[in-house]
Design a protein around this motif. Structure first.
Motif, PDB file in Angstrom:
ATOM      1  N   ALA A 102      10.283  -2.201  -6.631  1.00  0.00           N
ATOM      2  CA  ALA A 102      11.696  -2.081  -6.246  1.00  0.00           C
ATOM      3  C   ALA A 102      12.312  -3.439  -5.898  1.00  0.00           C
ATOM      4  CB  ALA A 102      11.819  -1.126  -5.063  1.00  0.00           C
ATOM      5  N   HIS A 103      13.490  -3.655  -6.393  1.00  0.00           N
ATOM      6  CA  HIS A 103      14.288  -4.825  -6.029  1.00  0.00           C
ATOM      7  C   HIS A 103      15.760  -4.478  -6.248  1.00  0.00           C
ATOM      8  CE1 HIS A 103      14.125  -6.620 -10.445  1.00  0.00           C
ATOM      9  NE2 HIS A 103      14.898  -5.581 -10.375  1.00  0.00           N
ATOM     10  N   ARG A 104      16.609  -5.398  -5.848  1.00  0.00           N
ATOM     11  CA  ARG A 104      18.030  -5.226  -6.176  1.00  0.00           C
ATOM     12  C   ARG A 104      18.637  -6.593  -6.469  1.00  0.00           C
ATOM     13  NH1 ARG A 104      21.050  -3.510  -0.484  1.00  0.00           N
ATOM     14  NH2 ARG A 104      20.172  -5.158   0.823  1.00  0.00           N
ATOM     15  N   HIS A 105      19.729  -6.562  -7.197  1.00  0.00           N
ATOM     16  CA  HIS A 105      20.393  -7.802  -7.586  1.00  0.00           C
ATOM     17  C   HIS A 105      21.865  -7.524  -7.837  1.00  0.00           C
ATOM     18  CE1 HIS A 105      19.372  -5.857 -11.394  1.00  0.00           C
ATOM     19  NE2 HIS A 105      18.084  -6.022 -11.124  1.00  0.00           N
ATOM     20  N   THR A 106      22.646  -8.591  -7.863  1.00  0.00           N
ATOM     21  CA  THR A 106      24.090  -8.390  -8.042  1.00  0.00           C
ATOM     22  C   THR A 106      24.447  -8.048  -9.486  1.00  0.00           C
ATOM     23  OG1 THR A 106      24.252 -10.813  -8.072  1.00  0.00           O
ATOM     24  CG2 THR A 106      24.993  -9.695  -6.088  1.00  0.00           C
ATOM     25  N   GLY A 125      17.972   5.755  -4.006  1.00  0.00           N
ATOM     26  CA  GLY A 125      17.527   6.968  -3.326  1.00  0.00           C
ATOM     27  C   GLY A 125      17.420   8.218  -4.182  1.00  0.00           C
ATOM     28  N   GLU A 126      17.624   8.097  -5.487  1.00  0.00           N
ATOM     29  CA  GLU A 126      17.449   9.274  -6.352  1.00  0.00           C
ATOM     30  C   GLU A 126      16.679   8.906  -7.619  1.00  0.00           C
ATOM     31  OE1 GLU A 126      20.929  11.781  -6.957  1.00  0.00           O
ATOM     32  OE2 GLU A 126      20.136  12.527  -8.861  1.00  0.00           O
ATOM     33  N   PHE A 143      18.945  -0.769  -4.743  1.00  0.00           N
ATOM     34  CA  PHE A 143      17.500  -0.872  -4.944  1.00  0.00           C
ATOM     35  C   PHE A 143      17.079   0.076  -6.056  1.00  0.00           C
ATOM     36  CE2 PHE A 143      17.302  -2.672  -0.586  1.00  0.00           C
ATOM     37  CZ  PHE A 143      16.572  -3.806  -0.913  1.00  0.00           C
ATOM     38  N   HIS A 144      16.180  -0.418  -6.911  1.00  0.00           N
ATOM     39  CA  HIS A 144      15.681   0.421  -7.998  1.00  0.00           C
ATOM     40  C   HIS A 144      14.260   0.033  -8.350  1.00  0.00           C
ATOM     41  CE1 HIS A 144      17.668  -3.130  -9.668  1.00  0.00           C
ATOM     42  NE2 HIS A 144      16.822  -3.082 -10.691  1.00  0.00           N
ATOM     43  N   HIS A 145      13.463   1.036  -8.657  1.00  0.00           N
ATOM     44  CA  HIS A 145      12.140   0.797  -9.240  1.00  0.00           C
ATOM     45  C   HIS A 145      11.957   1.818 -10.357  1.00  0.00           C
ATOM     46  CE1 HIS A 145      11.327   3.852  -6.080  1.00  0.00           C
ATOM     47  NE2 HIS A 145      10.336   4.271  -6.860  1.00  0.00           N
ATOM     48  N   HIS A 146      10.988   1.523 -11.222  1.00  0.00           N
ATOM     49  CA  HIS A 146      10.740   2.396 -12.364  1.00  0.00           C
ATOM     50  C   HIS A 146       9.283   2.837 -12.318  1.00  0.00           C
ATOM     51  CE1 HIS A 146      14.359   0.319 -13.594  1.00  0.00           C
ATOM     52  NE2 HIS A 146      13.718  -0.803 -13.868  1.00  0.00           N
ATOM     53  N   GLY A 147       9.002   4.049 -12.789  1.00  0.00           N
ATOM     54  CA  GLY A 147       7.618   4.511 -12.795  1.00  0.00           C
ATOM     55  C   GLY A 147       7.368   5.439 -13.962  1.00  0.00           C
ATOM     56  N   ASP A 179       6.472  -1.442  -3.090  1.00  0.00           N
ATOM     57  CA  ASP A 179       6.725  -1.258  -4.528  1.00  0.00           C
ATOM     58  C   ASP A 179       7.791  -0.191  -4.791  1.00  0.00           C
ATOM     59  OD1 ASP A 179       4.882  -3.162  -5.068  1.00  0.00           O
ATOM     60  OD2 ASP A 179       3.396  -1.815  -5.977  1.00  0.00           O
ATOM     61  N   GLU A 180       7.752   0.862  -3.948  1.00  0.00           N
ATOM     62  CA  GLU A 180       8.675   1.969  -4.173  1.00  0.00           C
ATOM     63  C   GLU A 180       9.684   2.064  -3.033  1.00  0.00           C
ATOM     64  OE1 GLU A 180       6.680   5.625  -5.426  1.00  0.00           O
ATOM     65  OE2 GLU A 180       4.925   4.414  -5.964  1.00  0.00           O
ATOM     66  N   ALA A 181      10.936   2.097  -3.375  1.00  0.00           N
ATOM     67  CA  ALA A 181      11.981   2.321  -2.374  1.00  0.00           C
ATOM     68  C   ALA A 181      12.053   3.820  -2.093  1.00  0.00           C
ATOM     69  CB  ALA A 181      13.319   1.793  -2.882  1.00  0.00           C
ATOM     70  N   PRO A 182      12.480   4.218  -0.880  1.00  0.00           N
ATOM     71  CA  PRO A 182      12.480   5.641  -0.546  1.00  0.00           C
ATOM     72  C   PRO A 182      13.399   6.470  -1.443  1.00  0.00           C
ATOM     73  CG  PRO A 182      13.275   4.303   1.313  1.00  0.00           C
ATOM     74  CD  PRO A 182      12.979   3.363   0.198  1.00  0.00           C
ATOM     75  N   VAL A 183      12.968   7.681  -1.716  1.00  0.00           N
ATOM     76  CA  VAL A 183      13.769   8.619  -2.493  1.00  0.00           C
ATOM     77  C   VAL A 183      14.215   9.712  -1.529  1.00  0.00           C
ATOM     78  CG1 VAL A 183      13.695  10.323  -4.353  1.00  0.00           C
ATOM     79  CG2 VAL A 183      12.621   8.081  -4.665  1.00  0.00           C
ATOM     80  N   SER A 184      15.530   9.884  -1.391  1.00  0.00           N
ATOM     81  CA  SER A 184      16.037  10.775  -0.350  1.00  0.00           C
ATOM     82  C   SER A 184      16.761  12.002  -0.900  1.00  0.00           C
ATOM     83  CB  SER A 184      16.987   9.992   0.565  1.00  0.00           C
ATOM     84  OG  SER A 184      17.993   9.384  -0.219  1.00  0.00           O
ATOM     85  N   ARG A 185      17.024  12.008  -2.197  1.00  0.00           N
ATOM     86  CA  ARG A 185      17.729  13.159  -2.786  1.00  0.00           C
ATOM     87  C   ARG A 185      16.910  13.713  -3.940  1.00  0.00           C
ATOM     88  NH1 ARG A 185      21.258   9.214  -2.317  1.00  0.00           N
ATOM     89  NH2 ARG A 185      21.300   8.813  -4.552  1.00  0.00           N
TER      90      ARG A 185
END
Ligand code: GTQ
Length: 342
Positions: A102-106, A125-126, A143-147, A179-185
């Motif tokens: 997970a990371h984020r960028h402009t 979060g989804e 924030f986004h990560h892929h799996g 590595d993984e940002a929280p998923v809340s939805r």
């Protein structure tokens, strides 16, 4: 050299010591009559590049690479990591069991799914499971990560506005601490809430992006084919639709304009050009794209870049579906988008 020329050159040399340069030697190239893009027309045949994309997994993991991507670099813009004068493209591979951290960028990113079924991206979060032909948005600074929890590789096209953001020198990035940002939805929440012809009453968007972040191809495809029963295709574009932000009716993303079109079997477009350089992805079918005097034979998953202000035509051998993205939305906002139909 004439005395005049000698004196001018000497003057330019002295002016240069003050970081000054004459405009008059450069005016015609700085302000040309019409766009003269350094970017050239080019095709990446999926059949040719796929082995390289898959081989990249033998050399590096998604975790080590952070994003295991082969950049589609325009041959006219070597070393720039650009596919057009303003945009970036790459083919990203994620293998079974991998997570791209997970990371984020402009920069904003779009994903257009090429092959594989059911790998996910988690955005803000989804999670969404991705299928071929899906168009997925990663808005700026989320924030986004892929799996990939399936047992087959997944490949998608990444489109980012990296050069645009770089032009404004507004690039920021941040890594998530794990590595993984929280998923809340739950998966499908955004599509149900915003992408079903409904909106929560009182909903106010705090984002420049569509709140729908996965536009599933199953729905898009159904819509395109239904259109063919009710109207004739546009002479210059076929059945051309744009991905829409349901909150304001605008484009789905603030810097990249995304479209999808169907050209029925046997249909050929008339010439068209516009000031935005565009990246096309063949979703289904075969056909050809003629850009100036260059001809590209199209097969599924091929990527072709059309430089801005070059006239092109399309011909469909089968029902041909093409996705495209460009900086048109940014050009429209800034007031310099132009198009011409022949
Ligand atoms: O998936 O976040 O192709 O940050 C280039 C930069 C993909 C991504 C790219 C990125 C990503």
């Amino acid at each position: 050299m004439s005395t005049i020329q000698t004196q001018r050159e000497a003057f330019y040399g002295r002016a240069d010591t003050q970081s000054l340069a004459p405009l008059w030697t450069r005016l015609k190239s700085l302000v040309p009559e019409a766009p003269a893009p350094a970017c050239v027309a080019h095709q990446w045949r999926y059949e040719d590049v796929r082995p390289y994309v898959l081989e990249s997994a033998e050399h590096i993991s998604a975790k080590e690479a952070e994003r295991r991507v082969l950049i589609l670099e325009n041959p006219g813009l070597q070393g720039s990591s650009q596919i057009t004068n303003s945009l970036y493209a790459g083919l990203q591979l994620i293998m079974p069991g991998e997570v791209a951290p997970a990371h984020r960028h402009t920069q904003s990113a779009l994903r257009f799914i090429i092959e594989g079924s059911g790998a996910y991206t988690a955005v803000d979060g989804e999670k969404t499971l991705m299928e071929p032909g899906d168009f997925v948005i990663t808005p700026s600074w989320t924030f986004h990560h892929h799996g990939n929890e399936t047992n087959a590789p997944m490949v998608w096209l990444d489109g980012l506005d990296i050069p645009l953001v770089a032009l404004f020198n507004s690039t920021f990035r941040e890594d998530y601490p794990s590595d993984e940002a929280p998923v809340s939805r739950p998966a499908g929440d955004a599509l149900a809430r915003y992408g079903s012809g409904l909106l929560p009453v009182g909903y106010q968007s705090g984002s420049l992006n569509s709140p729908v972040f996965n536009y599933p191809y199953a729905r898009t495809r159904e819509a395109l084919h239904t259109l063919t029963r009710g109207s004739e295709p546009d002479a210059h574009a076929g059945y051309l639709m744009r991905y829409v932000n349901p909150v304001d009716g605008g484009w789905a993303m603030p810097t990249m304009a995304t479209t999808i079109r169907l050209l029925p079997k046997g249909f050929a477009t008339r010439g068209y050009r516009s000031s935005d350089s565009a990246v096309f992805v063949v979703v289904e079918g075969r056909g050809r794209l003629q850009i100036g005097d260059e001809r590209f034979d199209l097969s599924p998953h091929d990527v072709v870049v059309v430089p801005g202000w070059m006239s092109y035509t399309l011909h469909a051998n089968d029902d041909l579906v093409l996705f495209s993205y460009s900086d048109r939305v940014a050009q429209e906002k800034l007031g310099f988008f132009r198009e011409q139909r022949f």
